[in-house]
Design a protein around this motif. Structure first.
Motif, PDB file in Angstrom:
ATOM      1  N   GLN A  48       0.831  -1.196   0.000  1.00  0.00           N
ATOM      2  CA  GLN A  48       0.000   0.000   0.000  1.00  0.00           C
ATOM      3  C   GLN A  48       0.873   1.255   0.000  1.00  0.00           C
ATOM      4  N   ASN A 104      -7.013  -4.651  -3.793  1.00  0.00           N
ATOM      5  CA  ASN A 104      -8.132  -5.568  -3.546  1.00  0.00           C
ATOM      6  C   ASN A 104      -7.681  -7.013  -3.709  1.00  0.00           C
ATOM      7  N   TYR A 142      -5.528  -7.851  -0.705  1.00  0.00           N
ATOM      8  CA  TYR A 142      -6.383  -8.046   0.465  1.00  0.00           C
ATOM      9  C   TYR A 142      -6.991  -9.441   0.454  1.00  0.00           C
ATOM     10  N   ASP A 177      -8.200  -5.961   8.421  1.00  0.00           N
ATOM     11  CA  ASP A 177      -9.293  -5.019   8.162  1.00  0.00           C
ATOM     12  C   ASP A 177      -9.001  -3.662   8.787  1.00  0.00           C
ATOM     13  N   LYS A 178      -8.457  -3.664   9.995  1.00  0.00           N
ATOM     14  CA  LYS A 178      -8.110  -2.409  10.671  1.00  0.00           C
ATOM     15  C   LYS A 178      -7.014  -1.680   9.903  1.00  0.00           C
ATOM     16  N   ARG A 237      -6.228  -1.987   6.734  1.00  0.00           N
ATOM     17  CA  ARG A 237      -6.786  -1.524   5.453  1.00  0.00           C
ATOM     18  C   ARG A 237      -7.561  -0.221   5.643  1.00  0.00           C
ATOM     19  N   SER A 238      -8.327  -0.148   6.688  1.00  0.00           N
ATOM     20  CA  SER A 238      -9.108   1.058   6.985  1.00  0.00           C
ATOM     21  C   SER A 238      -8.186   2.241   7.307  1.00  0.00           C
ATOM     22  N   GLU A 239      -7.142   2.000   8.103  1.00  0.00           N
ATOM     23  CA  GLU A 239      -6.194   3.068   8.449  1.00  0.00           C
ATOM     24  C   GLU A 239      -5.457   3.578   7.224  1.00  0.00           C
ATOM     25  N   ALA A 296      -6.472   3.548   4.177  1.00  0.00           N
ATOM     26  CA  ALA A 296      -7.395   4.209   3.244  1.00  0.00           C
ATOM     27  C   ALA A 296      -7.601   5.677   3.612  1.00  0.00           C
ATOM     28  N   ASN A 297      -7.332   6.029   4.854  1.00  0.00           N
ATOM     29  CA  ASN A 297      -7.519   7.419   5.306  1.00  0.00           C
ATOM     30  C   ASN A 297      -6.325   8.276   5.105  1.00  0.00           C
TER      31      ASN A 297
END
Length: 119
Positions: free
Chosen positions: A63, A92, A95, A111-112, A114-116, A118-119
């Protein structure tokens, strides 16, 4: 750490080539993309597998590289939308591949992360 055309191969990355290949592309005159996977990967020892921690670090490395590649894409005014779409597809796929490898207790950590990221 070897260098080619001034591009450094970072020690901290699991996949050093991913952090450098696109930088080497900047030294080329032509690049052709056809969507076919032609990358050849050498397996040194089939018994060596990535543990959950390494899979998570590998995902984060990829990433970070794609984020840097997007920044260069925007600066160079390449086809930003197409590169962004390609980066999204790559992550994707990464992931989904990581989720298949993870033990159940590590899936929420991915998941955590990936979310971090993305921000």
């Amino acid at each position: 750490m070897r260098t080619h055309l001034g591009v450094m191969y970072p020690k901290e990355f699991i996949n050093k080539d991913m952090a450098t290949t696109y930088k080497l592309y900047l030294h080329t005159k032509n690049i052709v993309v056809d969507g076919e996977e032609l990358y050849n990967h050498r397996i040194i020892d089939e018994r060596v597998t990535l543990g959950d921690r390494d899979i998570l670090a590998d995902y984060e490395d990829k990433q970070r590289v794609l984020d840097e590649m997007m920044m260069i894409t925007e600066i160079m005014n390449f086809n930003v939308a197409a590169v962004r779409d390609l980066c999204s597809q790559v992550m994707n796929n990464e992931y989904n591949a990581a989720m298949e490898k993870f033990s159940e207790s590590w899936k929420p950590k991915l998941d955590k992360l990936r979310s971090e990221l993305a921000n």
